[in-house]
Design a protein around this motif. Sequence first.
Motif, mmCIF file in Angstrom:
data_model
loop_
_atom_site.group_PDB
_atom_site.id
_atom_site.type_symbol
_atom_site.label_atom_id
_atom_site.label_comp_id
_atom_site.label_asym_id
_atom_site.label_seq_id
_atom_site.Cartn_x
_atom_site.Cartn_y
_atom_site.Cartn_z
ATOM 1 N N ALA A 128 0.574 23.596 19.182
ATOM 2 C CA ALA A 128 1.796 23.251 19.906
ATOM 3 C C ALA A 128 2.967 24.111 19.437
ATOM 4 C CB ALA A 128 2.115 21.770 19.719
ATOM 5 N N VAL A 129 3.094 24.298 18.124
ATOM 6 C CA VAL A 129 4.178 25.124 17.593
ATOM 7 C C VAL A 129 4.013 26.575 18.046
ATOM 8 C CG1 VAL A 129 5.165 26.087 15.475
ATOM 9 C CG2 VAL A 129 4.632 23.649 15.607
ATOM 10 N N ALA A 130 2.787 27.098 17.957
ATOM 11 C CA ALA A 130 2.547 28.486 18.362
ATOM 12 C C ALA A 130 2.857 28.687 19.842
ATOM 13 C CB ALA A 130 1.097 28.874 18.073
ATOM 14 N N THR A 131 2.474 27.724 20.670
ATOM 15 C CA THR A 131 2.720 27.831 22.106
ATOM 16 C C THR A 131 4.211 27.798 22.404
ATOM 17 O OG1 THR A 131 0.612 26.743 22.591
ATOM 18 C CG2 THR A 131 2.248 26.784 24.347
ATOM 19 N N ALA A 132 4.948 26.909 21.755
ATOM 20 C CA ALA A 132 6.384 26.809 21.994
ATOM 21 C C ALA A 132 7.114 28.076 21.575
ATOM 22 C CB ALA A 132 6.953 25.604 21.244
ATOM 23 N N VAL A 133 6.740 28.630 20.416
ATOM 24 C CA VAL A 133 7.380 29.862 19.957
ATOM 25 C C VAL A 133 7.082 31.012 20.912
ATOM 26 C CG1 VAL A 133 7.412 31.611 18.126
ATOM 27 C CG2 VAL A 133 7.439 29.175 17.547
ATOM 28 N N ALA A 134 5.831 31.105 21.360
ATOM 29 C CA ALA A 134 5.449 32.165 22.287
ATOM 30 C C ALA A 134 6.205 32.044 23.606
ATOM 31 C CB ALA A 134 3.942 32.129 22.536
ATOM 32 N N LEU A 135 6.374 30.817 24.088
ATOM 33 C CA LEU A 135 7.103 30.611 25.339
ATOM 34 C C LEU A 135 8.574 30.957 25.189
ATOM 35 C CD1 LEU A 135 5.518 27.258 26.572
ATOM 36 C CD2 LEU A 135 5.271 29.512 27.638
#
Length: 349
Positions: free
Chosen positions: A80-87
């Motif tokens: 979830a953290v990786a996805t949010a940062v990437a977005l």
Amino acid sequence: MTQDLPARMLRLLSLLQTRRTWSGTDLAERLGVTLRTIRRDIDRLRDLGYPVQGTTGTAGGYRLAAGADLPPLLLDDDEAVATAVALRTAASGVAGIEETAVRALAKLEQVLPQRLRHQVTAIQATATPLPVPWSTGPEADPTVLATLAAACRDHEITTFTYRTGNGVTGRRRAEPYALVAATPVWYLVGYDTDHDEWRLFRVDRLTDPTPTGHRAAPRELPAADAAAYVAARLATSPARYTLHATVPADAETVRARTWSLPGRVQPVDETTSTLDLAADNPHHIAAQLLGIDLGPTHAIHGTPELAPHLERLGKRLLRAAHALTRQDDQSKQRAEPDARNEPAGRRQT
């Protein structure tokens, strides 16, 4: 002890998202339940909108497939953290992704626990992307990227139309290995089955990727990893302009100051290195040269046609420097009163 139903369902969904196909036996062993329970849980997932496909056989198998609607995704904390940062940063070099990324981020942040929001904010505050003038370039189609990424993941042979740098267009067939983002250009590393060799394909020149449904065993890449392979290929690729120089600095310093690819800088000794630059745009070579002292002119060789471009760029920098010097001189003159026009009493110290 057998997990309660909600926890087991979440665990089952998580397992289905991590592998292309699971056998019923493997799922039952992982969850500590019977095959009959697995079948019932699969039916419950289907009722919730998850398109779980079954395969025939003694034990049976299951895979999470694409459906008509997008069901809820299950992410652990790290995902979830990786996805949010990437977005938040939005993938560089992908056409039209910024607005879509903002919409997706808004939905994700609505359901992020407070502890994870703090992590995302902390990472974003210390890892802000920096746009640079030379990072502009061709953009990749996000649909093409998604298709190729799935083919790389599943080792699925894929056909596509490809246009070479010379403008020749043809149909290709390859075993996709990995995607590499060498900002701003995306590359597909794959094994060309028609030519029986590894190839590098620019994704912005690639259209109509079509998975064949046939999977191939992963081949051994002739490099440490996909990024190293791309760097090595780019370092040896032909270019319109080239420059070779022997530089009075160690290799690590030269690489850092010229943003050179691995292989472009070679050490001679502890205080000297050789530098090879190549580009179709002379401004790129000029920008790299500005970071270092080239040393003696007899140690520089390259494409003669590069010289007038560097000369013009050099003159522009000199004009800017002269303008700043004149500005500085004028400022000093205004700051220092003309002693000849001041009263005698004021000239005394």
